[in-house]
Design a protein around this motif. Structure first.
Motif, PDB file in Angstrom:
ATOM      1  N   ARG A  65       0.593  -0.958  -0.159  1.00  0.00           N
ATOM      2  CA  ARG A  65      -0.522  -0.234   0.013  1.00  0.00           C
ATOM      3  C   ARG A  65       1.055   1.434   0.349  1.00  0.00           C
ATOM      4  O   ARG A  65       0.523   1.865  -0.404  1.00  0.00           O
ATOM      5  CB  ARG A  65      -1.389  -0.053   0.843  1.00  0.00           C
ATOM      6  N   TYR A  82       1.597   1.689  -3.601  1.00  0.00           N
ATOM      7  CA  TYR A  82       0.962   2.115  -4.714  1.00  0.00           C
ATOM      8  C   TYR A  82       0.079   3.491  -4.128  1.00  0.00           C
ATOM      9  O   TYR A  82       0.193   4.513  -5.399  1.00  0.00           O
ATOM     10  CB  TYR A  82      -0.803   1.543  -3.841  1.00  0.00           C
ATOM     11  N   ALA A  83       1.106   4.071  -3.339  1.00  0.00           N
ATOM     12  CA  ALA A  83       0.664   5.822  -2.428  1.00  0.00           C
ATOM     13  C   ALA A  83       1.168   6.071  -3.411  1.00  0.00           C
ATOM     14  O   ALA A  83       1.218   7.160  -3.754  1.00  0.00           O
ATOM     15  CB  ALA A  83      -0.030   5.718  -0.795  1.00  0.00           C
ATOM     16  N   THR A 101       0.875   6.411  -7.444  1.00  0.00           N
ATOM     17  CA  THR A 101      -0.430   6.878  -7.309  1.00  0.00           C
ATOM     18  C   THR A 101      -0.627   8.431  -7.069  1.00  0.00           C
ATOM     19  O   THR A 101      -1.461   9.193  -7.573  1.00  0.00           O
ATOM     20  CB  THR A 101      -1.739   5.995  -7.290  1.00  0.00           C
ATOM     21  N   GLU A 153      -1.948   8.772  -4.355  1.00  0.00           N
ATOM     22  CA  GLU A 153      -3.024   9.136  -3.511  1.00  0.00           C
ATOM     23  C   GLU A 153      -1.986   9.013  -1.292  1.00  0.00           C
ATOM     24  O   GLU A 153      -1.276   8.797  -1.234  1.00  0.00           O
ATOM     25  CB  GLU A 153      -3.592   7.433  -2.932  1.00  0.00           C
ATOM     26  N   GLN A 211      -5.791   6.918   3.484  1.00  0.00           N
ATOM     27  CA  GLN A 211      -6.100   6.696   2.484  1.00  0.00           C
ATOM     28  C   GLN A 211      -6.181   4.765   2.044  1.00  0.00           C
ATOM     29  O   GLN A 211      -6.193   4.014   2.051  1.00  0.00           O
ATOM     30  CB  GLN A 211      -6.752   7.167   1.722  1.00  0.00           C
ATOM     31  N   ALA A 212      -4.461   5.096   1.178  1.00  0.00           N
ATOM     32  CA  ALA A 212      -3.790   3.737   0.481  1.00  0.00           C
ATOM     33  C   ALA A 212      -3.865   3.339   1.746  1.00  0.00           C
ATOM     34  O   ALA A 212      -4.276   1.364   1.045  1.00  0.00           O
ATOM     35  CB  ALA A 212      -2.689   4.009  -0.238  1.00  0.00           C
ATOM     36  N   ARG A 271      -7.630   0.957   2.081  1.00  0.00           N
ATOM     37  CA  ARG A 271      -8.167  -0.053   0.759  1.00  0.00           C
ATOM     38  C   ARG A 271      -8.063  -1.237   0.944  1.00  0.00           C
ATOM     39  O   ARG A 271      -6.761  -1.603   1.092  1.00  0.00           O
ATOM     40  CB  ARG A 271      -7.197   0.776  -0.435  1.00  0.00           C
TER      41      ARG A 271
END
Length: 111
Positions: free
Chosen positions: A90, A93-94, A97, A99, A103-104, A107
């Motif tokens: 995560r 991913y954050a 992106t 994000e 929040q990531a 998810r």
């Protein structure tokens, strides 16, 4: 009828305490073992075993990112990563992106 309680955590001691919800005039709650401030984590929190250092590291990352374990209208707090590898996925991913990290982390599925 008993008053509702919520969970507080001391990360250095790896301890969790159930205490009444904070009121308007409450002061910071301190750990009875080390006298450090406790972190309010929410009423839907289940503490890992004290010797499970990997789970406490994961919890530390979540708490420092601002993720808590408050109940929602449908029962629990929603998805929370349980392992460091899920946290790393995560985080990557954050970063990729843009994000927000908190929040990531909550998810359930990554695209």
């Amino acid at each position: 009828m008993a008053h509702a309680k919520t969970s507080y955590v001391c990360l250095p001691c790896r301890a969790s305490y159930k205490q009444p919800y904070p009121g308007h005039h409450d002061h910071d709650r301190l750990c009875p073992r080390c006298a450090e401030p406790l972190i309010h984590v929410g009423s839907a929190f289940a503490a890992p075993k004290r010797r499970d250092t990997a789970s406490w590291r994961t919890l530390s990352v979540l708490l420092h990112a601002g993720v808590r374990f408050h109940k929602s209208c449908c029962g629990g707090p929603g998805y929370r990563p349980r392992t460091l590898s899920e946290v790393r996925e995560r985080m990557a991913y954050a970063r990729a992106t843009g994000e927000p990290f908190a929040q990531a982390l909550v998810r359930r599925d990554l695209p």
